[in-house]
Write a protein that holds these residues in place. Structure first.
Motif, PDB file in Angstrom:
ATOM      1  N   ASN A  13      79.254  21.208 -57.922  1.00 41.73           N
ATOM      2  CA  ASN A  13      78.107  22.304 -58.032  1.00 41.73           C
ATOM      3  C   ASN A  13      78.334  23.844 -57.355  1.00 41.73           C
ATOM      4  N   THR A  14      79.531  23.781 -56.423  1.00 41.09           N
ATOM      5  CA  THR A  14      80.774  25.115 -55.791  1.00 41.09           C
ATOM      6  C   THR A  14      81.193  25.482 -56.856  1.00 41.09           C
ATOM      7  N   LYS A  17      79.474  27.634 -59.072  1.00 36.92           N
ATOM      8  CA  LYS A  17      79.005  29.259 -59.546  1.00 36.92           C
ATOM      9  C   LYS A  17      79.700  30.258 -59.329  1.00 36.92           C
ATOM     10  N   LEU A  20      78.834  32.561 -62.525  1.00 41.71           N
ATOM     11  CA  LEU A  20      77.236  32.529 -62.590  1.00 41.71           C
ATOM     12  C   LEU A  20      77.498  34.029 -62.936  1.00 41.71           C
ATOM     13  N   LEU A  56      75.874  24.269 -65.759  1.00 40.34           N
ATOM     14  CA  LEU A  56      74.920  25.755 -65.923  1.00 40.34           C
ATOM     15  C   LEU A  56      74.552  26.287 -66.826  1.00 40.34           C
ATOM     16  N   GLU A 110      70.339  22.751 -58.704  1.00 41.16           N
ATOM     17  CA  GLU A 110      70.272  24.532 -57.462  1.00 41.16           C
ATOM     18  C   GLU A 110      69.309  25.272 -58.844  1.00 41.16           C
ATOM     19  N   ILE A 122      72.043  24.953 -61.951  1.00 43.15           N
ATOM     20  CA  ILE A 122      72.797  24.421 -61.824  1.00 43.15           C
ATOM     21  C   ILE A 122      73.064  22.783 -61.400  1.00 43.15           C
TER      22      ILE A 122
END
Length: 226
Positions: A13-14, A17, A20, A56, A110, A122
């Motif tokens: 998840n981190t 990003k 994005l 994502l 998220e 996400i």
């Protein structure tokens, strides 16, 4: 859709990003995570042998009021993947997947919201496949334990990705939630009470009946003991 494979990362998840700003849907998979995250700040054991991925997705016209559809897609995808490998999986509201009373999978979502619109989501998913979960005191289970033999992590991952690219319905989601109609324990802050779980509302809240009163509960506000 771009799919990236990593041997190791702190959290998919981190890591995801970094995409994005690209505007392109992407899936990131890792063989293991050193800092896997669950809901409400909990850690998620992510040793080698499991499936760990994040998806994502960007949206153009998606009302934030329909954000529960993202959770539906994640939870149903995991259930259908698990069942493809012989596990009688079900959803513990709102999105964890269990076999009987043991946790098979966790999901962390998220969402980015602005002006009433869902801009992106996400979806992070971890599934125990060949992991040794014996140290967790019987609260978790792996697909290989249920199957009685080691399984191909790649095959499980590929099936999950395939399911995540499909559209799953609210009715499918509800069909995997087995505790409806039964009495559950609701923990709300310092208060704990017994209630009958009646149904899942279209927005994802759990409707319960405490005495003669019906209430719709948000997963952000309560925890549930079946």
């Amino acid at each position: 859709m771009k799919i990236e494979f990593l041997q190791e990362t702190d959290s998919t998840n981190t890591y995801i990003k970094r995409y994005l700003g690209c505007g392109e849907d992407v899936i990131v998979c890792a063989a293991r995570q050193t800092g896997g995250k669950g809901t409400k700040g909990r850690s998620f054991d992510s040793s080698a042998g499991g499936v760990y991925l994040s998806k994502l997705t960007f949206y153009r016209d998606f009302s934030a009021s329909d954000a529960f559809r993202v959770m539906i897609g994640a939870a149903v995808s995991v259930c259908k993947t698990a069942r493809a490998f012989g596990a009688d999986a079900h959803i513990k509201w709102p999105n964890d997947v269990y076999v009987k009373e043991r946790k098979l999978s966790g999901t962390l979502i998220e969402n980015a919201v602005a002006e009433g619109k869902l801009l992106s989501s996400i979806v992070g998913i971890g599934i125990n496949v060949n992991n040794d979960v014996s140290a967790l005191g019987g609260i978790a289970v792996s697909l290989s334990e249920l199957a009685g033999k080691p399984l191909s992590v790649q095959s499980v991952r590929d099936r999950l990705i395939s399911e995540l690219l499909q559209t799953h319905s609210f009715e499918e989601y509800c069909s995997y939630v087995r505790f409806l109609g039964n009495t559950v324990t609701v923990v709300e802050g310092e208060r704990s009470f017994r209630a009958v779980a009646l149904r899942i509302a279209q927005d994802g809240r759990l409707v319960v009946k405490e005495g003669d009163t019906e209430r719709a509960l948000s997963s952000a506000e309560i925890s549930l003991k079946l």
